[in-house]
Design an enzyme around this catalytic site. Structure first.
Site, PDB file in Angstrom:
ATOM      1  N   ASP A   9      -0.915  -4.618   2.417  1.00  0.00           N
ATOM      2  CA  ASP A   9      -1.817  -5.617   3.002  1.00  0.00           C
ATOM      3  C   ASP A   9      -2.729  -6.156   1.916  1.00  0.00           C
ATOM      4  O   ASP A   9      -2.868  -5.552   0.846  1.00  0.00           O
ATOM      5  CB  ASP A   9      -2.652  -4.984   4.120  1.00  0.00           C
ATOM      6  CG  ASP A   9      -3.535  -6.005   4.836  1.00  0.00           C
ATOM      7  OD1 ASP A   9      -2.975  -6.899   5.501  1.00  0.00           O
ATOM      8  OD2 ASP A   9      -4.768  -5.939   4.702  1.00  0.00           O
ATOM      9  N   SER A  10      -3.392  -7.272   2.211  1.00  0.00           N
ATOM     10  CA  SER A  10      -4.350  -7.851   1.266  1.00  0.00           C
ATOM     11  C   SER A  10      -5.596  -6.987   1.140  1.00  0.00           C
ATOM     12  O   SER A  10      -6.400  -7.183   0.227  1.00  0.00           O
ATOM     13  CB  SER A  10      -4.754  -9.252   1.723  1.00  0.00           C
ATOM     14  OG  SER A  10      -5.411  -9.191   2.979  1.00  0.00           O
ATOM     15  N   GLY A  42      -6.031 -15.480   2.271  1.00  0.00           N
ATOM     16  CA  GLY A  42      -5.989 -16.714   3.051  1.00  0.00           C
ATOM     17  C   GLY A  42      -6.180 -18.005   2.283  1.00  0.00           C
ATOM     18  O   GLY A  42      -5.425 -18.957   2.467  1.00  0.00           O
ATOM     19  N   CYS A  72       0.402  -8.055   6.523  1.00  0.00           N
ATOM     20  CA  CYS A  72      -0.551  -9.132   6.271  1.00  0.00           C
ATOM     21  C   CYS A  72       0.107 -10.407   6.767  1.00  0.00           C
ATOM     22  O   CYS A  72       1.216 -10.744   6.321  1.00  0.00           O
ATOM     23  CB  CYS A  72      -0.848  -9.215   4.773  1.00  0.00           C
ATOM     24  SG  CYS A  72      -1.790 -10.678   4.270  1.00  0.00           S
ATOM     25  N   ASN A  73      -0.525 -11.086   7.697  1.00  0.00           N
ATOM     26  CA  ASN A  73       0.054 -12.305   8.256  1.00  0.00           C
ATOM     27  C   ASN A  73       0.253 -13.383   7.195  1.00  0.00           C
ATOM     28  O   ASN A  73       1.275 -14.075   7.175  1.00  0.00           O
ATOM     29  CB  ASN A  73      -0.828 -12.843   9.379  1.00  0.00           C
ATOM     30  CG  ASN A  73      -0.745 -12.008  10.635  1.00  0.00           C
ATOM     31  OD1 ASN A  73       0.022 -12.287  11.541  1.00  0.00           O
ATOM     32  ND2 ASN A  73      -1.552 -10.954  10.704  1.00  0.00           N
ATOM     33  N   GLU A 151     -13.860  -6.498   5.301  1.00  0.00           N
ATOM     34  CA  GLU A 151     -13.763  -5.800   4.016  1.00  0.00           C
ATOM     35  C   GLU A 151     -15.090  -5.156   3.616  1.00  0.00           C
ATOM     36  O   GLU A 151     -15.120  -4.218   2.832  1.00  0.00           O
ATOM     37  CB  GLU A 151     -13.276  -6.762   2.926  1.00  0.00           C
ATOM     38  CG  GLU A 151     -11.817  -7.170   3.060  1.00  0.00           C
ATOM     39  CD  GLU A 151     -10.835  -6.031   2.784  1.00  0.00           C
ATOM     40  OE1 GLU A 151     -11.167  -5.127   1.989  1.00  0.00           O
ATOM     41  OE2 GLU A 151      -9.739  -6.041   3.379  1.00  0.00           O
ATOM     42  N   CYS A 183      -4.222 -12.104  12.150  1.00  0.00           N
ATOM     43  CA  CYS A 183      -4.556 -11.479  10.870  1.00  0.00           C
ATOM     44  C   CYS A 183      -4.810 -10.018  11.195  1.00  0.00           C
ATOM     45  O   CYS A 183      -5.553  -9.719  12.152  1.00  0.00           O
ATOM     46  CB  CYS A 183      -5.803 -12.123  10.261  1.00  0.00           C
ATOM     47  SG  CYS A 183      -6.429 -11.251   8.791  1.00  0.00           S
ATOM     48  N   THR A 184      -4.214  -9.109  10.434  1.00  0.00           N
ATOM     49  CA  THR A 184      -4.354  -7.686  10.784  1.00  0.00           C
ATOM     50  C   THR A 184      -5.769  -7.162  10.548  1.00  0.00           C
ATOM     51  O   THR A 184      -6.096  -6.056  10.970  1.00  0.00           O
ATOM     52  CB  THR A 184      -3.330  -6.816  10.021  1.00  0.00           C
ATOM     53  OG1 THR A 184      -3.323  -7.180   8.628  1.00  0.00           O
ATOM     54  CG2 THR A 184      -1.939  -7.002  10.602  1.00  0.00           C
ATOM     55  N   HIS A 185      -6.627  -7.956   9.903  1.00  0.00           N
ATOM     56  CA  HIS A 185      -8.037  -7.576   9.801  1.00  0.00           C
ATOM     57  C   HIS A 185      -8.771  -7.765  11.136  1.00  0.00           C
ATOM     58  O   HIS A 185      -9.764  -7.090  11.409  1.00  0.00           O
ATOM     59  CB  HIS A 185      -8.755  -8.436   8.746  1.00  0.00           C
ATOM     60  CG  HIS A 185      -8.489  -8.056   7.333  1.00  0.00           C
ATOM     61  ND1 HIS A 185      -7.305  -8.329   6.690  1.00  0.00           N
ATOM     62  CD2 HIS A 185      -9.274  -7.423   6.419  1.00  0.00           C
ATOM     63  CE1 HIS A 185      -7.374  -7.895   5.442  1.00  0.00           C
ATOM     64  NE2 HIS A 185      -8.555  -7.345   5.256  1.00  0.00           N
TER      65      HIS A 185
END
Length: 269
Positions: A9-10, A42, A72-73, A151, A183-185
């Protein structure tokens, strides 16, 4: 030696997928990489995102994973097919599973999608949704301020609420009954997003559906773990290890207490 499932993931967003994999497949070893030094993805170009994703996959492939999950989308939209062409193991993204879940739940036929600028600009969710249901009405909105909140570990605060309200409050004017957290966040902010959108809107996290897809693929390929002892998970990040570890332990909670974890900071950037 047990082959792991590699999840990348990012940043910390893919932990939402890792948590579901741990819950649904407790015998599976997780190899997680969060590119926290270069988040968010993004606003970046597709070329840059593909390069980052390749670098991470090239690093993780040395551990002989049986599957790679692009959790991560933005990276899924930009680089899924590229990575599939470069490796011999199955590669799973998070967009199609989320789209399937939304089409299965919507009654009004109006589905909302929120995501990073890169994901929304790609039109990947709109394409996936229309392939499943050609007449679906899709309302998309980029929310570039969400990932930095997550984050920093800022999940619930007045700043978080005001950021979410100003970013998506206007979506309440549409007849959507389903909203994809693209978005997985974003599941880290699910409580606040739900407060803003109201009870009539169901939130879709692609993490649940992605974990089911992982399970299905491993089962069909005869690759589900049969190891009796608990796996030792490995977590990597490219940025601040203290913040990454704090958010990981907070989000995974009991799951991470039950199994041994190795923390590593690779030098790939």
């Amino acid at each position: 030696m047990q082959q792991p499932i590699a999840i990348l993931d990012s940043g910390v967003g893919g932990l939402t997928v890792a948590k579901e994999v741990m819950r649904q497949l407790p015998r599976e070893k997780i190899l997680y990489f969060g590119d926290t030094a270069r988040t968010p993805y993004g606003p970046r170009s597709s070329e840059e995102i593909i390069r980052f994703t390749r670098e991470i996959v090239d690093y993780l492939i040395q551990f002989n994973p049986k599957m790679i999950v692009i959790a991560c989308n933005t990276a899924t939209a930009a680089g899924l097919e590229d990575i599939r062409s470069r490796v011999t193991v199955p590669v799973v993204g998070v967009i199609n599973p989320g789209a399937r879940a939304a089409i299965g739940l919507t009654v009004t036929g109006c589905v909302g999608v929120i995501g990073t600028e890169g994901t929304i600009k790609s039109g990947a969710y709109e394409q996936a949704l229309r392939e499943l249901s050609p007449n679906v009405k899709v309302i998309s909105e980029a929310c570039p301020r969400f990932v930095p909140l997550v984050e920093k570990g800022n999940f619930r605060s007045l700043e978080t609420y005001e950021t979410v309200r100003s970013s998506i409050g206007h979506l309440r004017g549409f007849p959507m009954d389903t909203l994809i957290l693209g978005c997985t966040h974003y599941p880290f902010l699910a409580e606040t997003i739900s407060e803003v959108m109201g009870q009539r809107v169901k939130l879709i996290s692609s993490a649940d559906e992605t974990a089911r897809e992982i399970s299905d693929i491993l089962y069909k390929n005869g690759k589900l773990s049969r190891v009796e002892q608990l796996p030792v998970h490995q977590f990597f990040c490219s940025g601040d290890p203290q913040m990454f570890k704090m958010i990981t332990q907070q989000w995974l909670g009991k799951q991470i207490e039950l199994t041994p974890v190795v923390w590593q900071i690779p030098n790939i950037v």
